[in-house]
Write an enzyme that holds these catalytic residues in place. Structure first.
Site, short mmCIF file in Angstrom:
data_model
loop_
_atom_site.label_atom_id
_atom_site.label_comp_id
_atom_site.label_asym_id
_atom_site.label_seq_id
_atom_site.Cartn_x
_atom_site.Cartn_y
_atom_site.Cartn_z
N SER A 73 0.94 -1.31 0.09
CA SER A 73 0.33 -0.21 -0.15
C SER A 73 0.90 1.36 0.06
O SER A 73 2.22 1.25 0.40
CB SER A 73 -0.87 0.15 1.30
N1 SAH Z 1 -1.37 -3.57 3.49
C1 SAH Z 1 -0.92 -4.50 2.44
C2 SAH Z 1 -1.32 -4.55 1.15
C3 SAH Z 1 -2.27 -5.57 0.90
S1 SAH Z 1 -2.97 -5.42 -0.73
C4 SAH Z 1 0.83 -4.03 2.17
O1 SAH Z 1 0.95 -2.82 2.54
O2 SAH Z 1 1.65 -4.81 1.85
C5 SAH Z 1 -4.49 -6.24 -0.33
C6 SAH Z 1 -4.11 -7.72 0.18
O3 SAH Z 1 -5.34 -8.55 0.24
C7 SAH Z 1 -3.67 -8.62 -1.07
O4 SAH Z 1 -2.44 -9.24 -1.00
C8 SAH Z 1 -4.85 -9.50 -1.62
O5 SAH Z 1 -4.44 -10.77 -2.00
C9 SAH Z 1 -5.35 -9.91 -0.27
N2 SAH Z 1 -6.70 -10.45 -0.28
C10 SAH Z 1 -7.81 -9.94 -1.12
N3 SAH Z 1 -8.77 -10.59 -0.67
C11 SAH Z 1 -8.72 -11.36 0.51
C12 SAH Z 1 -9.43 -12.17 1.30
N4 SAH Z 1 -10.64 -12.53 1.11
N5 SAH Z 1 -8.82 -12.82 2.35
C13 SAH Z 1 -7.71 -12.36 2.66
N6 SAH Z 1 -6.81 -11.68 1.97
C14 SAH Z 1 -7.19 -11.19 0.72
#
Ligand code: SAH
Length: 227
Positions: A73
């Protein structure tokens, strides 16, 4: 928010100087406010959590790709979310969407050794990437899981706080039921293209208070209660 000057001349400064500048910028803009959150930003290097190809952009205030459907993010967005969540020492927090593991480690620093961070990621390859990144920080209070977190993670509930790092159409009662009394959920809620950042406070056994904090763009949540 104006574009900080080092973003236009990334080669002029080494990564640690860029990190200091980015944090200074986020503090000056009033995005980062709380000391323990600022300290966490200083202690958890974002360059340890980005893909090699994007290393030179680690301290640009932008989201960066880590897989086809995941990003690390944007720093200002993470700062806003953590300021809204207000993670305290000793709390048990559920993060839905581990991604790179960067925010997971920031949360870990905020809750300290007596706190716990449970993080669930739907993509096994991304979870593995996060786990190897988190290892570098030698933090003992983080547990990551592979699975669908769209309905929270009831196995280890209750939690003091829950944070969604992917866009969600609606926060369900299933998730609120996993909160401690006075618990809080922070989530980008809305359509799959644009969302409103929302803070849900559990004020009594049956009552949830909601506040809105501006428009954001997150990757969409997958799974049962996703899009
Ligand atoms: N805050 C994190 C960003 C994550 S992006 C950082 O800074 O690295 C959002 C993530 O949510 C992605 O990796 C995606 O694969 C995951 N995601 C999407 N749907 C999901 C679900 N139902 N359960 C768990 N993770 C999920």
């Amino acid at each position: 928010m104006s574009i900080p000057c080092w973003e236009r001349y990334p080669d002029l400064m080494d990564l640690s100087a860029q990190r200091a500048k980015l944090i200074e910028h986020l503090v000056k803009c009033g995005v980062l406010k709380t000391k323990r959150i600022v300290d966490a930003f200083k202690e958890v290097r974002r360059d340890l959590f980005v893909a090699n190809e994007t290393l030179q952009y680690a301290y640009h205030d932008i989201a960066l790709p880590i897989s086809n459907s995941s990003t690390i993010s944007q720093p200002s967005t993470v700062a806003i979310m953590l300021e809204l969540l207000q993670p305290y020492q000793g709390e048990k927090i559920l993060e839905i969407g581990t991604g790179s593991g960067w925010e997971t480690c920031l949360l870990s620093k905020c809750v300290g050794e007596k706190g716990r961070i449970i993080s669930i990621e739907i993509d096994p390859e991304v979870e593995e990437f996060a786990r190897s990144n988190i290892k570098k920080m030698k933090l003992k209070n983080i547990k990551t899981f592979v699975g669908d977190g769209s309905g929270g993670y009831s196995k280890l509930a209750p939690y003091d706080k829950i944070i969604f790092t992917a866009a969600i159409p609606k926060v369900d009662q299933t998730v609120f039921a996993q909160l401690n009394p006075k618990g809080r959920v922070v989530a980008p809620v809305g359509g799959s293209l644009l969302q409103i950042m929302k803070v849900f406070d559990r004020v009594s056994e049956t009552k949830i208070e909601v506040r809105d904090y501006g428009t954001f763009q997150f990757v969409p949540l997958r799974g049962k209660l996703g899009y």
